[in-house]
Design an enzyme around this catalytic site. Structure first.
Site, short mmCIF file in Angstrom:
data_model
loop_
_atom_site.label_atom_id
_atom_site.label_comp_id
_atom_site.label_asym_id
_atom_site.label_seq_id
_atom_site.Cartn_x
_atom_site.Cartn_y
_atom_site.Cartn_z
N GLU A 44 13.17 -14.90 38.98
CA GLU A 44 14.40 -14.44 38.35
C GLU A 44 14.07 -13.83 36.99
O GLU A 44 13.39 -14.46 36.17
CB GLU A 44 15.43 -15.58 38.16
CG GLU A 44 16.76 -14.99 37.65
CD GLU A 44 17.80 -16.03 37.21
OE1 GLU A 44 17.43 -17.17 36.90
OE2 GLU A 44 18.99 -15.64 37.15
N ASP A 119 21.47 -7.35 30.60
CA ASP A 119 22.12 -6.77 29.41
C ASP A 119 22.43 -5.30 29.66
O ASP A 119 21.56 -4.54 30.09
CB ASP A 119 21.18 -6.90 28.20
CG ASP A 119 20.99 -8.36 27.78
OD1 ASP A 119 21.92 -9.16 27.99
OD2 ASP A 119 19.91 -8.69 27.26
N LYS A 123 24.90 1.90 24.76
CA LYS A 123 24.72 3.19 24.09
C LYS A 123 23.70 4.05 24.84
O LYS A 123 22.68 3.53 25.31
CB LYS A 123 24.24 2.98 22.66
CG LYS A 123 25.30 2.41 21.76
CD LYS A 123 24.83 2.35 20.33
CE LYS A 123 25.89 1.69 19.47
NZ LYS A 123 25.37 1.21 18.22
N THR A 205 25.53 -17.74 38.66
CA THR A 205 25.01 -17.77 37.28
C THR A 205 26.17 -18.02 36.32
O THR A 205 27.33 -17.91 36.69
CB THR A 205 24.34 -16.43 36.88
OG1 THR A 205 25.35 -15.44 36.69
CG2 THR A 205 23.34 -15.96 37.91
C1 LIG Z 1 23.67 -11.04 30.02
S1 LIG Z 1 22.45 -12.27 30.14
C2 LIG Z 1 22.65 -12.90 31.82
C3 LIG Z 1 22.01 -14.24 32.01
C4 LIG Z 1 22.07 -14.78 33.44
N1 LIG Z 1 21.32 -13.95 34.35
C5 LIG Z 1 23.48 -14.92 33.94
O1 LIG Z 1 23.88 -14.15 34.83
O2 LIG Z 1 24.19 -15.80 33.43
C6 LIG Z 1 20.96 -11.34 30.28
C7 LIG Z 1 19.73 -12.16 29.95
O3 LIG Z 1 18.56 -11.41 30.18
C8 LIG Z 1 17.64 -11.72 29.13
N2 LIG Z 1 16.68 -10.62 29.06
C9 LIG Z 1 16.92 -9.37 28.61
N3 LIG Z 1 15.81 -8.61 28.70
C10 LIG Z 1 14.84 -9.39 29.24
C11 LIG Z 1 13.48 -9.19 29.56
N4 LIG Z 1 12.88 -7.99 29.38
N5 LIG Z 1 12.77 -10.22 30.08
C12 LIG Z 1 13.36 -11.42 30.27
N6 LIG Z 1 14.65 -11.68 29.97
C13 LIG Z 1 15.39 -10.68 29.47
C14 LIG Z 1 18.52 -11.89 27.92
O4 LIG Z 1 17.90 -12.62 26.89
C15 LIG Z 1 19.71 -12.61 28.51
O5 LIG Z 1 19.57 -14.02 28.47
#
Ligand SMILES: C[S@@+](CC[C@H](N)C(=O)[O-])C[C@H]1O[C@@H](n2cnc3c(N)ncnc32)[C@H](O)[C@@H]1O
Length: 226
Positions: A44, A119, A123, A205
């Site tokens: 994941e 994320d 932008k 999630t």
């Molecule tokens: C919007 S959150 C969603 C978290 C989870 N998947 C959920 O659905 O509840 C996106 C997550 O991806 C992580 N993330 C972003 N870029 C990442 C990367 N390059 N490698 C690992 N994690 C990353 C962020 O820190 C964040 O916790």
């Protein structure tokens, strides 16, 4: 007064078996190098607080799970869930998943890759930071075993549509996306909440939970490697 090192997470239980930094992982990632067995391995990317990791590793004890989360605090929270539930088939790694995916995972190693609610980077000039991008989808296809699956869910329609279009162009071997449905508990223990209503939802999630509770549409697809 003692000072805590940066990144320290004040867990009440030991995370030794469930949390590593990405750069402390073996140079080649596999079930054998991470868990010392040959069970199918699922990855994941962006686990957040780890609800998927907790539930999936409990539901599929015959599989191993690696969650990669760039935010140390969330990686540690997710690891704490795994430790509290005594999961021996799941670990969290804190760090950037992209170099790991590109360099440390051999072809046809993974049974599944999961990316839930990445994320959005709204932008225009930031969109290149999205984790579902033209490079990552090629590597996801490469690291999947034959018939392995890539799950991609988001509540951002523009991200969803542009990713579907990009995957069709960059990795046509995946074929068309397969819609996935939200899960419901089809065998709930009778409780006040379940006796007179439809079966309760199972949230994959934390972000899915948030979206569904606020009636925000969620777009869910899976690709199967053919
Ligand atoms: C919007 S959150 C969603 C978290 C989870 N998947 C959920 O659905 O509840 C996106 C997550 O991806 C992580 N993330 C972003 N870029 C990442 C990367 N390059 N490698 C690992 N994690 C990353 C962020 O820190 C964040 O916790």
């Amino acid at each position: 007064m003692p000072r805590h090192p940066i990144n320290r997470y004040a867990s009440t239980i030991s995370l030794d078996h469930h949390l590593r930094m990405v750069d402390q992982l073996p140079s080649v990632i596999s079930s054998q190098t991470l868990f010392g067995n040959d069970a199918p391995l699922q990855l994941e990317i962006g686990s957040g607080k780890g609800l998927f990791m907790q539930n999936a590793s409990g539901k599929h004890p015959e599989h191993n799970f690696l969650g990669v989360e760039i935010a140390y605090k969330y990686a540690a929270q997710a690891a704490e869930r795994l430790a509290k539930h005594n999961r021996t088939n799941a670990i969290m790694a804190s760090g950037d998943a992209e170099p790991l995916l590109n360099k440390s995972i051999a072809d046809q190693t993974l049974a599944a890759v999961h990316i839930y609610f990445p994320d959005p980077w709204w932008k225009k000039r930031h969109k290149k930071r999205r984790v579902v991008n033209s490079q990552s989808v090629k590597h996801i296809y490469r690291v999947l075993e034959p018939s392995g699956s890539f799950h991609f869910w988001t509540d951002v329609l523009e991200y969803f549509e542009s990713a579907i279009e990009m995957i069709a162009a960059e990795v046509p071997q995946f074929g068309p996306p397969i819609p996935e449905e939200p899960e419901v508990d089809t065998n709930p223990i009778a409780t006040e909440a379940t006796t007179n209503l439809s079966p309760p939802p199972i949230y994959r999630t934390h972000f899915e939970r948030r979206s569904r509770l606020h009636q925000i549409p969620v777009y869910r697809v899976r690709y199967d490697k053919r």
